[in-house]
Scaffold this active site. Sequence first.
Site, PDB file in Angstrom:
ATOM      1  N   LEU A  93      -9.605   1.635  14.254  1.00  0.00           N
ATOM      2  CA  LEU A  93      -9.789   1.581  15.709  1.00  0.00           C
ATOM      3  C   LEU A  93     -11.045   2.306  16.204  1.00  0.00           C
ATOM      4  CD1 LEU A  93      -8.691   0.724  18.471  1.00  0.00           C
ATOM      5  CD2 LEU A  93      -7.406   2.871  18.527  1.00  0.00           C
ATOM      6  N   TYR A 106       0.839  -1.210   0.000  1.00  0.00           N
ATOM      7  CA  TYR A 106       0.000   0.000   0.000  1.00  0.00           C
ATOM      8  C   TYR A 106       0.872   1.257   0.000  1.00  0.00           C
ATOM      9  CZ  TYR A 106      -2.849   3.788   1.835  1.00  0.00           C
ATOM     10  OH  TYR A 106      -3.440   5.001   2.026  1.00  0.00           O
TER      11      TYR A 106
HETATM   12  N1  UFG Z   1      -6.119  -1.438  16.664  1.00  0.00           N
HETATM   13  C1  UFG Z   1      -6.418  -2.269  17.725  1.00  0.00           C
HETATM   14  N2  UFG Z   1      -7.584  -2.971  17.673  1.00  0.00           N
HETATM   15  C2  UFG Z   1      -8.449  -2.886  16.611  1.00  0.00           C
HETATM   16  C3  UFG Z   1      -8.131  -2.032  15.535  1.00  0.00           C
HETATM   17  C4  UFG Z   1      -6.944  -1.322  15.589  1.00  0.00           C
HETATM   18  O1  UFG Z   1      -5.673  -2.397  18.700  1.00  0.00           O
HETATM   19  O2  UFG Z   1      -9.484  -3.577  16.618  1.00  0.00           O
HETATM   20  C5  UFG Z   1      -4.879  -0.656  16.719  1.00  0.00           C
HETATM   21  C6  UFG Z   1      -3.934  -0.955  15.569  1.00  0.00           C
HETATM   22  O3  UFG Z   1      -3.150  -2.073  15.856  1.00  0.00           O
HETATM   23  C7  UFG Z   1      -3.165   0.347  15.487  1.00  0.00           C
HETATM   24  C8  UFG Z   1      -4.174   1.423  15.911  1.00  0.00           C
HETATM   25  O4  UFG Z   1      -5.196   0.706  16.591  1.00  0.00           O
HETATM   26  O5  UFG Z   1      -2.114   0.343  16.405  1.00  0.00           O
HETATM   27  C9  UFG Z   1      -4.784   2.171  14.752  1.00  0.00           C
HETATM   28  O6  UFG Z   1      -5.244   1.207  13.799  1.00  0.00           O
HETATM   29  P1  UFG Z   1      -6.115   1.618  12.526  1.00  0.00           P
HETATM   30  O7  UFG Z   1      -6.408   0.358  11.780  1.00  0.00           O
HETATM   31  O8  UFG Z   1      -7.251   2.467  12.949  1.00  0.00           O
HETATM   32  O9  UFG Z   1      -5.155   2.572  11.710  1.00  0.00           O
HETATM   33  P2  UFG Z   1      -3.683   2.282  11.117  1.00  0.00           P
HETATM   34  O10 UFG Z   1      -2.768   3.194  11.884  1.00  0.00           O
HETATM   35  O11 UFG Z   1      -3.333   0.869  11.084  1.00  0.00           O
HETATM   36  O12 UFG Z   1      -3.899   2.700   9.611  1.00  0.00           O
HETATM   37  C10 UFG Z   1      -3.852   4.020   9.165  1.00  0.00           C
HETATM   38  C11 UFG Z   1      -4.676   4.171   7.904  1.00  0.00           C
HETATM   39  C12 UFG Z   1      -4.064   3.387   6.772  1.00  0.00           C
HETATM   40  C13 UFG Z   1      -2.611   3.759   6.634  1.00  0.00           C
HETATM   41  C14 UFG Z   1      -1.896   3.548   7.936  1.00  0.00           C
HETATM   42  C15 UFG Z   1      -0.465   3.956   7.827  1.00  0.00           C
HETATM   43  O13 UFG Z   1      -6.001   3.745   8.120  1.00  0.00           O
HETATM   44  O14 UFG Z   1      -4.743   3.687   5.565  1.00  0.00           O
HETATM   45  O15 UFG Z   1      -2.514   4.328   8.946  1.00  0.00           O
HETATM   46  O16 UFG Z   1       0.272   3.461   8.890  1.00  0.00           O
HETATM   47  F1  UFG Z   1      -2.003   2.996   5.714  1.00  0.00           F
END
Ligand code: UFG
Length: 327
Positions: free
Chosen positions: A189, A140
């Site tokens: 999240l 991505y």
């Molecule tokens: N998390 C949990 N439990 C859940 C969902 C998420 O503990 O049920 C944690 C994840 O592990 C992470 C944090 O919450 O540490 C945030 O997770 P998200 O999925 O909300 O967001 P991300 O940081 O993984 O993703 C975002 C964007 C992506 C982008 C990414 C870049 O949504 O499009 O940042 O790092 F690619």
Amino acid sequence: MKILVVGGAGYVGSHTVRLLQSQGHEVWVFDNFSRGHRESVPSRCLIEGNLTDRALLIEVMRDKEIDAVMHFAAFALVGESVQHPAMYYQNNVSATFELLEAMRSVGVWRFVFSSTTATYGQPEKMPISEDTPQNPINPYGFTKLVVERALEDYAHAYGFGVAALRYFNASGAAADGTIGEDHDPESHLIPIVLQVALGQRPNVSIFGNDYPTPDGTCIRDYIHVDDLASAHLAALMKLQPNSVLQMNLGTGVGHSVLQVVEACRKVTGHPIPTVDAPRREGDPACLIADSTKAQRELQWKPKYVAIEDIVSTAWKWHQSHPRGYAS
Ligand code: UFG
């Protein structure tokens, strides 16, 4: 201006469409609704089509006398990109070139591009400024970086004026609760935590509690979707031919997963049980933006900084749309 918003029926796109329209711009939304929602934008400005259809894009840009393109139409899930890289290269890279070539044919040179913090990979130094080396660690992030590089070349060779806006964690919803975040399946999240408060899930899994952070959970920079929208408008107004703007969009404040859950408890009044779960593959421990460049060069400032304020807008949306746009 007459603006073609590609992927304008998606989460960040739909909030930007609303802002552009409120400022008097003529907006056309080009979307195939594979992930976007018809209900998120006024039907009078919808054009259904695929980015791979260069002839249609050319026709639309000519017919509507488009001055600028904003491009939100991409797949944006890290895990999915690892499992299905072909989808990501096809949609995020190859289809984007159809769009750029259609613009070149018609002579449209203004382009605002949704990029991501995922282009940086796992930098050591926080906060992340724009001169941090971009070393993506998943398909991505790499697809977005490929387009960023191509845009530099299009600017220099073909006179494009481009802005690549590197979002941190888009979150929240329109203050009136009428549009918001609706992914299927949901992996982000804040919506997941709020689904627990709505009684749709029994608890939230905390993906990893042994990261090198104060409470052991991952830290992210949550930026309100309307603040992303206002940055798009500000960037559009700054575009000049033959020039490239590359900006981080975040608040500069990090919140851990547990802090986000706590903020959601405060806003909803629900106890929101959590369960510890293994780390999610590919999650960097900490991502916080240095967005002083955007603040300086775009005269932009996020309106939402307190996580409770961001969560409150999301809560309003989720309460009034418990099944998203299908409610
Ligand atoms: N998390 C949990 N439990 C859940 C969902 C998420 O503990 O049920 C944690 C994840 O592990 C992470 C944090 O919450 O540490 C945030 O997770 P998200 O999925 O909300 O967001 P991300 O940081 O993984 O993703 C975002 C964007 C992506 C982008 C990414 C870049 O949504 O499009 O940042 O790092 F690619």
